[in-house]
Design an enzyme around this catalytic site. Sequence first.
Site, PDB file in Angstrom:
ATOM      1  N   GLY A 264      -2.417  -4.083  14.534  1.00  0.00           N
ATOM      2  CA  GLY A 264      -2.632  -5.523  14.690  1.00  0.00           C
ATOM      3  C   GLY A 264      -3.073  -6.192  13.401  1.00  0.00           C
ATOM      4  O   GLY A 264      -2.952  -5.618  12.322  1.00  0.00           O
TER       5      GLY A 264
ATOM      6  N   HIS B 113       4.183  -6.060   8.459  1.00  0.00           N
ATOM      7  CA  HIS B 113       4.516  -5.654   9.831  1.00  0.00           C
ATOM      8  C   HIS B 113       5.780  -6.371  10.310  1.00  0.00           C
ATOM      9  O   HIS B 113       6.622  -5.791  11.006  1.00  0.00           O
ATOM     10  CB  HIS B 113       3.379  -6.013  10.792  1.00  0.00           C
TER      11      HIS B 113
ATOM     12  N   GLY C 196       5.887   1.956   7.263  1.00  0.00           N
ATOM     13  CA  GLY C 196       5.902   1.346   5.941  1.00  0.00           C
ATOM     14  C   GLY C 196       5.639   2.356   4.829  1.00  0.00           C
ATOM     15  O   GLY C 196       4.861   3.294   4.997  1.00  0.00           O
TER      16      GLY C 196
ATOM     17  N   GLN D 206       1.206   8.919   5.290  1.00  0.00           N
ATOM     18  CA  GLN D 206       1.325   8.839   6.752  1.00  0.00           C
ATOM     19  C   GLN D 206       2.776   9.075   7.184  1.00  0.00           C
ATOM     20  O   GLN D 206       3.052   9.876   8.079  1.00  0.00           O
ATOM     21  CB  GLN D 206       0.849   7.472   7.231  1.00  0.00           C
TER      22      GLN D 206
ATOM     23  N   ARG E 180      -6.504  -5.431   5.906  1.00  0.00           N
ATOM     24  CA  ARG E 180      -7.850  -5.419   5.308  1.00  0.00           C
ATOM     25  C   ARG E 180      -8.020  -6.508   4.240  1.00  0.00           C
ATOM     26  O   ARG E 180      -9.144  -6.848   3.889  1.00  0.00           O
ATOM     27  CB  ARG E 180      -8.141  -4.051   4.692  1.00  0.00           C
TER      28      ARG E 180
HETATM   29  P1  AMP Z   1      -1.237  -0.700  10.252  1.00  0.00           P
HETATM   30  O1  AMP Z   1      -1.282  -1.841  11.198  1.00  0.00           O
HETATM   31  O2  AMP Z   1      -1.976  -0.955   8.969  1.00  0.00           O
HETATM   32  O3  AMP Z   1      -1.556   0.623  10.879  1.00  0.00           O
HETATM   33  O4  AMP Z   1       0.277  -0.588   9.785  1.00  0.00           O
HETATM   34  C1  AMP Z   1       1.308  -0.449  10.726  1.00  0.00           C
HETATM   35  C2  AMP Z   1       2.587  -0.146  10.005  1.00  0.00           C
HETATM   36  O5  AMP Z   1       2.905  -1.188   9.106  1.00  0.00           O
HETATM   37  C3  AMP Z   1       2.499   1.146   9.151  1.00  0.00           C
HETATM   38  O6  AMP Z   1       3.713   1.864   9.271  1.00  0.00           O
HETATM   39  C4  AMP Z   1       2.307   0.603   7.766  1.00  0.00           C
HETATM   40  O7  AMP Z   1       2.757   1.468   6.749  1.00  0.00           O
HETATM   41  C5  AMP Z   1       3.147  -0.672   7.818  1.00  0.00           C
HETATM   42  N1  AMP Z   1       2.699  -1.594   6.788  1.00  0.00           N
HETATM   43  C6  AMP Z   1       1.432  -2.055   6.596  1.00  0.00           C
HETATM   44  N2  AMP Z   1       1.378  -2.852   5.514  1.00  0.00           N
HETATM   45  C7  AMP Z   1       2.628  -2.888   5.003  1.00  0.00           C
HETATM   46  C8  AMP Z   1       3.233  -3.538   3.881  1.00  0.00           C
HETATM   47  N3  AMP Z   1       2.516  -4.291   3.062  1.00  0.00           N
HETATM   48  N4  AMP Z   1       4.548  -3.355   3.667  1.00  0.00           N
HETATM   49  C9  AMP Z   1       5.282  -2.559   4.502  1.00  0.00           C
HETATM   50  N5  AMP Z   1       4.787  -1.928   5.577  1.00  0.00           N
HETATM   51  C10 AMP Z   1       3.482  -2.084   5.827  1.00  0.00           C
END
Ligand code: AMP
Length: 293
Positions: free
Chosen positions: A31, A37, A149, A155, A189
């Site tokens: 989220g 995202h 991402g 990850q 963040r």
């Molecule tokens: P998170 O909500 O931070 O757990 O991220 C969810 C997904 O979005 C993960 O696969 C992340 O790698 C991807 N993601 C987060 N930030 C970015 C970004 N700046 N560019 C591309 N993918 C992203």
Amino acid sequence: MLIIKEIRELQQKITDLKSQNKSIGFFPTMGALHEGHLTLAKHAIRENDVSICSIFVNPTQFNQKDDLDKYPRTLEKDAALLEHKGVDILFYPHVDEIYPKNEDNNFEFDFNGLDEVLEGAQRPGHFKGVGQIVSKLLYMVNPDRLYMGQKDFQQFSIINYMIDAMKIPTQLRIVPIVREQSGLAMSSRNARLSQDERNKACVIHKTLLEIKELKDLFSVKELETMAMKKFESFNDFRPEYVTISDGYDLKDIKDLSNHEYAIVSTAVWVGDVRLIDNVIIKVPEDNPLFVKE
Ligand code: AMP
């Protein structure tokens, strides 16, 4: 957009979709959605009949309670963004739905050492938690394609390994890092950075790009040290690591000339916000995991 909170309802829906031969594209998130995202959403929508997003702040992957407590939660705005983008289903389970109190959820995968370096070395237990949540979500959603991402390079490497090892019939698709105009990698963040910290934080990407440019002129050790010193020169920065690693096995590299695929990655505290970023500094001829623009 359909919002589902219960696993039973989700699985019923998935069964219906499968019986109609609909392909499913899935992207898990925690989220506080941003353009990164939404780029996952774009590709999931483009390549599948049905797109599904999950929003779940997974407690088992946080090694610091404070970080979990402070993680931004903006469900209403997130749902509006997903709806506007054209996502079909949002899965938004309660923590007791995913980790029922009467079940032992303490299982873990062997990631063949991929989880022991970089983020794994700094955040004990983090990838155990990632393995728990992503495996559960994959069993629940059973997607044709999973979108993650490049921002979280380690990850996706671990999940790629898990999909291969467990023979999960899902294709992993990786989306390059989406950045703000300043170069700062988008992250949920970032919302916790002050304006001043945000301005300074763009030096993280700039420095990683410099490493890429200078990679043929200096040794790996010299490049890593230069970047660490650069970050340490800012009062409110506290770098944890700058590491050049092999893009396949994530092991430390001594000499770049022996590797066809290499990344430089870093984790830096800016004030009390921990940011991560990476740049691919040597690209293999063919990397089928990455989406095409
Ligand atoms: P998170 O909500 O931070 O757990 O991220 C969810 C997904 O979005 C993960 O696969 C992340 O790698 C991807 N993601 C987060 N930030 C970015 C970004 N700046 N560019 C591309 N993918 C992203």
